[in-house]
Enzyme design. Structure first.
Site, mmCIF file in Angstrom:
data_model
loop_
_atom_site.group_PDB
_atom_site.id
_atom_site.type_symbol
_atom_site.label_atom_id
_atom_site.label_comp_id
_atom_site.label_asym_id
_atom_site.label_seq_id
_atom_site.Cartn_x
_atom_site.Cartn_y
_atom_site.Cartn_z
ATOM 1 N N ASN A 19 41.246 -4.228 17.025
ATOM 2 C CA ASN A 19 40.186 -4.540 16.066
ATOM 3 C C ASN A 19 39.178 -3.389 16.010
ATOM 4 O O ASN A 19 38.755 -2.972 14.932
ATOM 5 C CB ASN A 19 39.507 -5.845 16.497
ATOM 6 C CG ASN A 19 38.909 -6.625 15.361
ATOM 7 O OD1 ASN A 19 39.456 -6.665 14.275
ATOM 8 N ND2 ASN A 19 37.789 -7.256 15.629
ATOM 9 N N VAL A 68 39.726 -4.405 5.414
ATOM 10 C CA VAL A 68 40.472 -5.097 6.471
ATOM 11 C C VAL A 68 39.379 -5.728 7.332
ATOM 12 O O VAL A 68 38.716 -5.045 8.108
ATOM 13 C CB VAL A 68 41.362 -4.131 7.280
ATOM 14 C CG1 VAL A 68 42.049 -4.861 8.420
ATOM 15 C CG2 VAL A 68 42.378 -3.449 6.373
ATOM 16 N N PRO A 69 39.131 -7.032 7.172
ATOM 17 C CA PRO A 69 37.886 -7.658 7.628
ATOM 18 C C PRO A 69 37.781 -7.917 9.136
ATOM 19 O O PRO A 69 37.721 -9.057 9.586
ATOM 20 C CB PRO A 69 37.862 -8.959 6.830
ATOM 21 C CG PRO A 69 39.303 -9.298 6.640
ATOM 22 C CD PRO A 69 39.993 -7.974 6.460
ATOM 23 N N CYS A 70 37.672 -6.857 9.905
ATOM 24 C CA CYS A 70 37.499 -6.998 11.353
ATOM 25 C C CYS A 70 36.164 -7.653 11.703
ATOM 26 O O CYS A 70 36.008 -8.208 12.795
ATOM 27 C CB CYS A 70 37.653 -5.651 12.051
ATOM 28 S SG CYS A 70 36.596 -4.347 11.419
ATOM 29 N N HIS A 71 35.223 -7.630 10.772
ATOM 30 C CA HIS A 71 33.913 -8.263 11.019
ATOM 31 C C HIS A 71 34.026 -9.784 11.080
ATOM 32 O O HIS A 71 33.104 -10.437 11.554
ATOM 33 C CB HIS A 71 32.912 -7.843 9.929
ATOM 34 C CG HIS A 71 33.309 -8.248 8.544
ATOM 35 N ND1 HIS A 71 34.208 -7.520 7.793
ATOM 36 C CD2 HIS A 71 32.950 -9.312 7.787
ATOM 37 C CE1 HIS A 71 34.377 -8.114 6.622
ATOM 38 N NE2 HIS A 71 33.620 -9.215 6.591
#
Length: 159
Positions: free
Chosen positions: A118, A127-130
């Site tokens: 991540n 790419v929604p790592c949050h």
């Protein structure tokens, strides 16, 4: 040859890098970032190549876009790509734990490895790592700073 652009959003300056085939990197210039990122002198600036991405990102920051329709070509290990693929399946406005992503990648004991993958995500926001949080529900581990993570999650909550 890699190409790039930079532009301002309501929160930060962004740098996009890629080729005609797709985006390889998105860097967020936050004051809390732990990532080193420099524009390589061999890259060519090409603002028009990234017009679609810039439009979609600005729509996202305005709360008008919930998903991206962009070609992405992130560079990483097979495991990292598997994690990044799982991140892309987290719905807008929702969160998952590192354990949830570990399970989604087929190894429920890989939460720590998921966290490392991540943190190496080369295309945050898109790419929604949050959207990945600790098992206790707290915001943890965002290479671009927890304030940035909170801002992104608040956008998705309509705040």
């Amino acid at each position: 040859m890699l190409q790039y652009t930079t532009f301002d959003t309501p929160l930060w300056e962004l740098i996009l890098v890629g080729t005609e085939q797709g985006i390889t990197n998105l860097h967020i210039m936050t004051d809390q970032t732990k990532r080193q990122f420099e524009i390589d002198p061999s890259w060519k600036r090409n603002d028009s190549l990234f017009d679609k991405a810039k439009t979609q990102l600005l729509e996202y920051f305005a709360g008008k876009r919930k998903e991206f329709t962009l070609n992405l070509i992130p560079q990483g290990t097979d495991f990292q790509k598997k994690v990044w693929s799982a991140l892309g399946k987290i719905p807008y406005g929702e969160v998952r734990t590192y354990k949830d992503i570990a399970i989604a990648t087929g190894n429920s004991n890989s939460s720590r490895a998921v966290g490392m993958a991540n943190s190496k995500n080369p295309i945050p926001i898109i790419v929604p790592c949050h959207r990945v949080i600790g098992s206790n529900g707290k915001l943890t581990g965002f290479a671009l700073g927890l304030k940035a993570k909170e801002h992104l999650l608040n956008i998705e909550k309509g705040k």
